[in-house]
Scaffold this motif. Structure first.
Motif, PDB file in Angstrom:
ATOM      1  N   PRO A 119       0.883  -1.349  -0.004  1.00 15.40           N
ATOM      2  CA  PRO A 119       0.050  -0.036   0.034  1.00 15.40           C
ATOM      3  C   PRO A 119       0.736   1.207   0.163  1.00 15.40           C
ATOM      4  CG  PRO A 119      -1.066  -1.276   1.580  1.00 15.40           C
ATOM      5  CD  PRO A 119       0.528  -2.293   1.064  1.00 15.40           C
ATOM      6  N   ARG A 120       1.948   1.032   0.325  1.00 15.20           N
ATOM      7  CA  ARG A 120       2.864   2.405   0.527  1.00 15.20           C
ATOM      8  C   ARG A 120       3.617   2.758  -0.939  1.00 15.20           C
ATOM      9  NH1 ARG A 120       6.172   0.880   5.732  1.00 15.20           N
ATOM     10  NH2 ARG A 120       6.078  -1.153   4.518  1.00 15.20           N
ATOM     11  N   ALA A 121       3.385   1.815  -1.773  1.00 12.04           N
ATOM     12  CA  ALA A 121       4.163   2.049  -3.125  1.00 12.04           C
ATOM     13  C   ALA A 121       4.012   3.450  -3.510  1.00 12.04           C
ATOM     14  CB  ALA A 121       3.918   0.770  -3.981  1.00 12.04           C
ATOM     15  N   ARG A 122       4.824   3.947  -4.108  1.00 11.92           N
ATOM     16  CA  ARG A 122       5.012   5.096  -5.036  1.00 11.92           C
ATOM     17  C   ARG A 122       5.118   4.884  -6.447  1.00 11.92           C
ATOM     18  NH1 ARG A 122       8.237  10.063  -1.929  1.00 11.92           N
ATOM     19  NH2 ARG A 122       6.990   9.795   0.367  1.00 11.92           N
ATOM     20  N   VAL A 123       4.503   5.703  -7.248  1.00  8.53           N
ATOM     21  CA  VAL A 123       4.304   5.525  -8.662  1.00  8.53           C
ATOM     22  C   VAL A 123       4.385   6.605  -9.170  1.00  8.53           C
ATOM     23  CG1 VAL A 123       3.193   4.624 -10.766  1.00  8.53           C
ATOM     24  CG2 VAL A 123       2.912   3.248  -8.624  1.00  8.53           C
ATOM     25  N   VAL A 124       5.190   6.880 -10.437  1.00 11.65           N
ATOM     26  CA  VAL A 124       5.332   8.168 -11.340  1.00 11.65           C
ATOM     27  C   VAL A 124       4.856   7.731 -12.760  1.00 11.65           C
ATOM     28  CG1 VAL A 124       7.027   9.828 -12.156  1.00 11.65           C
ATOM     29  CG2 VAL A 124       7.113   9.131  -9.885  1.00 11.65           C
TER      30      VAL A 124
END
Length: 245
Positions: free
Chosen positions: A77-82
């Motif tokens: 859930p803490r994943a970051r996506v650009v």
């Protein structure tokens, strides 16, 4: 066109018209689009399960759920996506539709893949490039012709990423039906776009210097097939995932 093939609602009449022309040449285009999309889901999930919680997705396209951030944030859930794309219409849709988990983060850049340095600099503002990143280039590189050095573009995107980063890539395969591909390329040219299929050897070359994950560069439906796959017949798309050593 991709959204139309997937049965989405975020496209325009001109997209539907062009997609219909492709469908007239290649009736299996919808299945191919789905096989490509389902590979993205499996590949993103696979990379997230390797402990990667940061992703850079270049060539996002009009968002069609589930998007990459939804797939990886279901694992972490803490994943970051650009996300990055060069279409201003995509930007407007992305701003409205790309919403992540409260714990995670999504960001969007309007940029062309042929500006890889700019994409990397923007990614630095949102991702920690001292830790592994999943680089996703799904159905993008066919739109970068040889004279614009697609292999150099991929190297520029990969070079700043540390060991443990992964590249997930899909690309139309030239060997499957060269005559059909030539006609599809003509449809794109009539709309002012360039698209080009590449051979298995040419697609494999994008992974030079990386450790290919099993089963290597294969047809999309042959990469870690699962019970939930909508399309199981072999489609004319080469795919692969590799780890940076």
């Amino acid at each position: 066109m991709y959204d139309w093939f997937l049965g989405g609602k975020d496209h325009y009449p001109v997209d539907a018209e062009a997609a219909g022309a492709v469908l007239g040449i290649f009736p299996g285009a919808r299945d191919t689009a789905w096989a490509n999309r389902e590979f993205m889901h499996r590949a993103a999930r696979y990379v997230a399960r390797q402990g990667v919680d940061q992703f850079l997705d270049v060539g996002t396209g009009i968002p069609t759920e589930p998007n990459l951030h939804q797939v990886v944030q279901a694992v972490e859930p803490r994943a970051r996506v650009v996300y990055a794309d060069n279409d201003p219409i995509v930007l407007r849709h992305a701003e409205a539709l790309l919403r992540g988990t409260p714990e995670g983060r999504t960001a969007y850049l309007h940029a062309d893949v042929r500006e890889p340095e700019r994409i990397v600099e923007y990614a630095r503002e949102h991702l920690d490039l001292s830790r592994p990143v999943g680089l996703s280039l799904i159905a993008l590189l066919p739109f970068v012709p040889d004279e614009q050095d697609p292999y150099g573009v991929v190297r520029t995107l990969l070079d700043p990423l540390p060991s443990g980063s992964h590249l997930a890539l899909s690309h139309g395969g030239a060997e499957f039906d060269p005559e059909v591909w030539a006609r599809i390329e003509a449809v794109y040219r009539s709309g002012g776009a360039t698209v080009r299929a590449r051979s298995h050897a040419e697609v494999t070359r994008f992974f030079e210097g990386l450790e290919l994950c099993e089963p290597g560069v294969v047809a999309a439906t042959d990469w870690h097939p699962g019970p939930q796959m909508r399309v199981r017949e072999v489609q004319p798309v080469y795919v692969g995932v590799a780890r940076k050593p």
